[in-house]
Design an enzyme around this catalytic site. Structure first.
Site, PDB file in Angstrom:
ATOM      1  CD  GLU A 320      -3.539  -0.406   1.966  1.00  0.00           C
ATOM      2  OE1 GLU A 320      -3.187   0.161   2.981  1.00  0.00           O
ATOM      3  OE2 GLU A 320      -4.573  -0.688   1.586  1.00  0.00           O
ATOM      4  CG  HIS A 341       7.601 -29.657   1.373  1.00  0.00           C
ATOM      5  ND1 HIS A 341       7.909 -30.805   0.860  1.00  0.00           N
ATOM      6  CD2 HIS A 341       8.349 -29.150   2.170  1.00  0.00           C
ATOM      7  CE1 HIS A 341       8.759 -31.114   1.939  1.00  0.00           C
ATOM      8  NE2 HIS A 341       9.120 -30.107   2.711  1.00  0.00           N
ATOM      9  CE  LYS A 456     -11.644   2.305   1.680  1.00  0.00           C
ATOM     10  NZ  LYS A 456     -11.007   3.132   2.666  1.00  0.00           N
TER      11      LYS A 456
HETATM   12  O1  PA5 Z   1      -3.172   1.641   5.704  1.00  0.00           O
HETATM   13  C1  PA5 Z   1      -4.237   2.144   5.575  1.00  0.00           C
HETATM   14  O2  PA5 Z   1      -4.566   3.116   6.014  1.00  0.00           O
HETATM   15  C2  PA5 Z   1      -5.436   1.115   5.381  1.00  0.00           C
HETATM   16  O3  PA5 Z   1      -4.972  -0.346   5.126  1.00  0.00           O
HETATM   17  C3  PA5 Z   1      -6.614   0.908   6.426  1.00  0.00           C
HETATM   18  O4  PA5 Z   1      -5.847   0.819   7.604  1.00  0.00           O
HETATM   19  C4  PA5 Z   1      -7.766   0.146   6.092  1.00  0.00           C
HETATM   20  O5  PA5 Z   1      -8.144   0.632   4.753  1.00  0.00           O
HETATM   21  C5  PA5 Z   1      -8.655   0.287   7.285  1.00  0.00           C
HETATM   22  O6  PA5 Z   1      -9.229   1.867   7.331  1.00  0.00           O
HETATM   23  P1  PA5 Z   1     -10.009   2.366   8.463  1.00  0.00           P
HETATM   24  O7  PA5 Z   1      -9.103   2.066   9.731  1.00  0.00           O
HETATM   25  O8  PA5 Z   1     -10.291   3.656   8.293  1.00  0.00           O
HETATM   26  O9  PA5 Z   1     -11.282   1.458   8.408  1.00  0.00           O
END
Ligand code: PA5
Length: 465
Positions: A320, A341, A456
């Site tokens: 990310e 394996h 989203k």
């Molecule tokens: O790194 C990030 O920001 C994301 O992976 C969030 O943790 C994830 O999308 C969850 O978001 P939120 O905590 O707003 O529900």
């Protein structure tokens, strides 16, 4: 002073003609400075447009929390988290952590690393009064959630209004609006409200940002505690905020040691020279192998069974943070010897696009099992009678590294002195810092995840929201 983890890239560097160049060392020094300067830029509240988003708050956060503990004692955040964790432990024998991505993966990593793999099957006494732990809200799977809700409902029916029957819920969402988590929270909230009405205010604890739907819910619901994910710390960098610390405290983990480990790593990152700086060396080796040898797949090869979830947490962190602008290495967690394996063939003889980093957990927590002698030796294991499983695992580690080295497949090691809170704190902080430094090195903003918004938006539109 507890020992720091160490990084050993010698085998990888043997595959790199010329090793790490002077230019790269200089560029990484600049990236380190930029990463540290970001903290001040963020603190000034004047973040230039081209640096946004800037979530550098995680860097000094462990030190800030430890200073707060020293200065404010009972009123400090660490003490409040420990008190809330203790209350949840005392009141409920089942704890559900609701969250997705950065809002649950860190706690999962700590739980699998530091607790018995059969934790939920142990008695409350064997769990030293800590609750069973479940994770939900990280998917939209009706059968899965139904199964957990049913299990918890059965417990509530059987052990009415006692800790054995009660479920506590920690619901975690920085934005407060993530649909997967919000929908799961509706369902688990119903369960808590219908089965433990008297204690409900104490059994639900939100962990969220300063604004958003979950914050608004907290404001009207009268829950005893609500914790804040600070501005300036993004989801996947939030493991050492209440996101990870509250469930860790509820499970009896030493959250001060987690913070101390992370603070020690920040200090090492700030002060150690390039040649011995584990963060800079790790970032340098990953970058150089990707640029010079095309190693765009980074395999985190965990040994033993306890570090897989650390690897999954890191998969999220790296992909990310740096998977942007059609760039960024692809992380892949494997568990060995299991995956020798399944993936071993490809890693030994497939495309030459991989850097394999072994994540080595140190000695087992308890005395290692040994191969027993047996009167029927048709399996020919009596020759190993008395050999510890640790010795067998080490033979596999050495044998695998040797096989990769013989075929010029680059490997490196991250060696953990042992698995405890201090070391996990170090490791989390090391990998977060290395990810940010690499982002600064290649000109990718490691913070934010704009690409996730598209799904989203479409999902919500499909639901008419
Ligand atoms: O790194 C990030 O920001 C994301 O992976 C969030 O943790 C994830 O999308 C969850 O978001 P939120 O905590 O707003 O529900």
């Amino acid at each position: 002073m507890p020992e720091l983890l160490s990084y050993h890239p010698e085998a990888a560097l043997r595959e790199l003609p010329g090793g790490l160049s002077e230019d790269l060392a200089c560029a990484l020094e600049t990236a380190r400075q930029e990463t540290l300067d970001d903290v001040e830029v963020w603190q000034s509240g004047q973040v230039p447009q081209d640096r946004q988003p800037l979530d550098a708050g995680f860097i000094q956060w462990p030190e800030e929390l430890l200073a707060d503990l020293q200065l404010n004692g009972n009123a400090s955040l660490v003490t409040r988290l420990n008190s809330c964790g203790q209350r949840l432990r005392e009141q409920a024998d089942s704890l559900v952590v609701l969250g997705i991505g950065g809002s649950y993966m860190g706690m999962r990593a700590m739980f699998e690393s530091l607790r018995s793999p059969f934790w939920n099957e142990l008695s409350r006494e064997e769990r030293t009064g800590c609750p069973r732990l479940y994770f939900e809200g990280w998917n939209v799977d009706s059968d899965n959630q139904r199964a957990l809700l049913q299990l918890l409902q059965n417990r509530a029916d059987q052990f009415r209004q006692t800790p054995a029957g009660r479920t506590a819920v920690i619901v975690i969402s920085k934005s407060g609006g993530t649909l997967e988590t919000a929908v799961a929270f509706r369902l688990f909230r119903d369960l808590v409200e219908s089965s433990s009405a008297a204690a409900v205010r104490e059994l639900i604890v939100p962990v969220t940002g300063l604004q958003g739907r979950l914050r608004s819910l907290a404001e009207v619901s009268g829950w005893t505690d609500a914790f804040t994910i600070p501005d300036g710390i993004g989801g996947r960098f939030s493991v050492l905020t209440p996101v990870g610390l509250l469930p860790a405290a509820a499970c009896g983990m030493d959250i001060t040691a987690l913070l101390q480990g992370a603070a020690a790593m920040t200090e090492h990152f700030r002060t150690a020279p390039f040649e011995s700086n584990v963060v800079l060396q790790y970032a340098a080796v990953g970058h150089a192998l990707e640029q010079e040898l095309g190693a765009s797949t980074r395999v985190l090869s965990t040994w033993g069974s306890r570090l897989e979830a650390v690897g999954l947490w890191y998969d999220q962190l790296l992909s990310e943070s740096l998977g942007k602008h059609e760039l960024g290495a692809t992380p892949l967690t494997v568990v060995n010897t299991r995956d020798l394996h399944s993936r071993g063939q490809q890693h030994q003889e497939g495309r030459r696009d991989k850097l394999i980093t072994n994540l080595l957990p140190g000695a087992p927590r308890f005395e290692s099992l040994r191969v027993p002698q047996h009167e029927h030796d048709q399996d020919q294991l009596n020759r190993l009678a008395g050999t510890s499983l640790q010795t067998i695992l080490q033979a596999a580690i050495d044998g695998t590294n040797q096989a990769y080295a013989d075929d010029h497949r680059p490997t490196a090691d991250i060696r953990l002195p042992r698995l405890d809170e201090h070391v996990l704190g170090q490791l989390f902080q090391m990998l977060m810092l290395a990810t940010v430094v690499e982002g600064r090195l290649v000109g990718t903003n490691p913070y934010g995840q704009p690409g996730v918004e598209a799904y989203k938006k479409n999902m919500q539109a499909n639901l008419g929201m």
